[in-house]
Design a protein around this motif. Structure first.
Motif, mmCIF file in Angstrom:
data_model
loop_
_atom_site.group_PDB
_atom_site.id
_atom_site.type_symbol
_atom_site.label_atom_id
_atom_site.label_comp_id
_atom_site.label_asym_id
_atom_site.label_seq_id
_atom_site.Cartn_x
_atom_site.Cartn_y
_atom_site.Cartn_z
ATOM 1 N N ARG A 248 45.247 42.111 61.058
ATOM 2 C CA ARG A 248 44.102 41.210 61.020
ATOM 3 C C ARG A 248 44.348 40.046 61.984
ATOM 4 N N ILE A 249 45.216 40.264 62.942
ATOM 5 C CA ILE A 249 45.558 39.235 63.933
ATOM 6 C C ILE A 249 44.577 39.348 65.090
ATOM 7 N N THR A 250 43.770 38.295 65.267
ATOM 8 C CA THR A 250 42.729 38.335 66.291
ATOM 9 C C THR A 250 43.282 37.990 67.672
ATOM 10 N N VAL A 251 42.589 38.509 68.670
ATOM 11 C CA VAL A 251 42.890 38.123 70.053
ATOM 12 C C VAL A 251 42.739 36.610 70.175
ATOM 13 N N GLU A 252 41.732 36.078 69.529
ATOM 14 C CA GLU A 252 41.473 34.633 69.555
ATOM 15 C C GLU A 252 42.689 33.845 69.062
ATOM 16 N N LEU A 253 43.308 34.272 67.970
ATOM 17 C CA LEU A 253 44.480 33.575 67.436
ATOM 18 C C LEU A 253 45.632 33.592 68.431
ATOM 19 N N ILE A 254 45.847 34.742 69.045
ATOM 20 C CA ILE A 254 46.925 34.850 70.036
ATOM 21 C C ILE A 254 46.671 33.897 71.194
ATOM 22 N N LEU A 255 45.437 33.867 71.687
ATOM 23 C CA LEU A 255 45.101 32.961 72.785
ATOM 24 C C LEU A 255 45.280 31.506 72.377
ATOM 25 N N GLU A 256 44.859 31.158 71.170
ATOM 26 C CA GLU A 256 45.007 29.784 70.697
ATOM 27 C C GLU A 256 46.472 29.368 70.654
ATOM 28 N N MET B 259 37.744 41.043 59.958
ATOM 29 C CA MET B 259 37.640 39.753 60.652
ATOM 30 C C MET B 259 36.274 39.574 61.323
ATOM 31 N N MET B 260 35.227 39.993 60.626
ATOM 32 C CA MET B 260 33.844 39.846 61.102
ATOM 33 C C MET B 260 33.611 40.501 62.461
ATOM 34 N N GLY B 261 34.376 41.543 62.764
ATOM 35 C CA GLY B 261 34.186 42.278 64.003
ATOM 36 C C GLY B 261 34.875 41.686 65.210
ATOM 37 N N LYS B 262 35.624 40.598 65.024
ATOM 38 C CA LYS B 262 36.348 40.026 66.165
ATOM 39 C C LYS B 262 37.400 41.022 66.639
ATOM 40 N N PRO B 263 37.697 41.031 67.930
ATOM 41 C CA PRO B 263 38.753 41.919 68.424
ATOM 42 C C PRO B 263 40.095 41.535 67.798
#
Length: 84
Positions: A33-41, A23-27
């Motif tokens: 492959r579930i990003t912190v960003e997705l959870i926050l969104e 995921m391009m280094g995103k946390p």
């Protein structure tokens, strides 16, 4: 029950990882492959933790709470965020 910061840090290290090849280094949540960003969104859009867990069976409540703690700590950094 409130965890202390040391407990939050340990939990984050267990759950939150970053790898330039994923995921391009995103946390992300470790092992996914579930990003912190997705959870926050999802949470910001009004989904409950239970709805996020239902949509993503590989997640756990602890992983979601770790994502929130990670975001909180990232925003505590001494950085100015212009809101223009």
């Amino acid at each position: 029950m409130r965890r202390n910061n040391r407990g939050d840090e340990k939990m984050q290290k267990q759950w939150i990882v970053s790898n330039p090849k994923v995921m391009m280094g995103k946390p992300v949540i470790a092992g996914t492959r579930i990003t912190v960003e997705l959870i926050l969104e999802k949470l910001a859009a009004g989904e409950t933790i239970e709805q996020v867990l239902e949509a993503h069976p590989h997640l756990t409540r602890e992983a979601i709470l770790s994502a929130l703690a990670f975001a909180r700590d990232a925003l505590r950094a001494d950085v100015v965020y212009p809101l223009a």
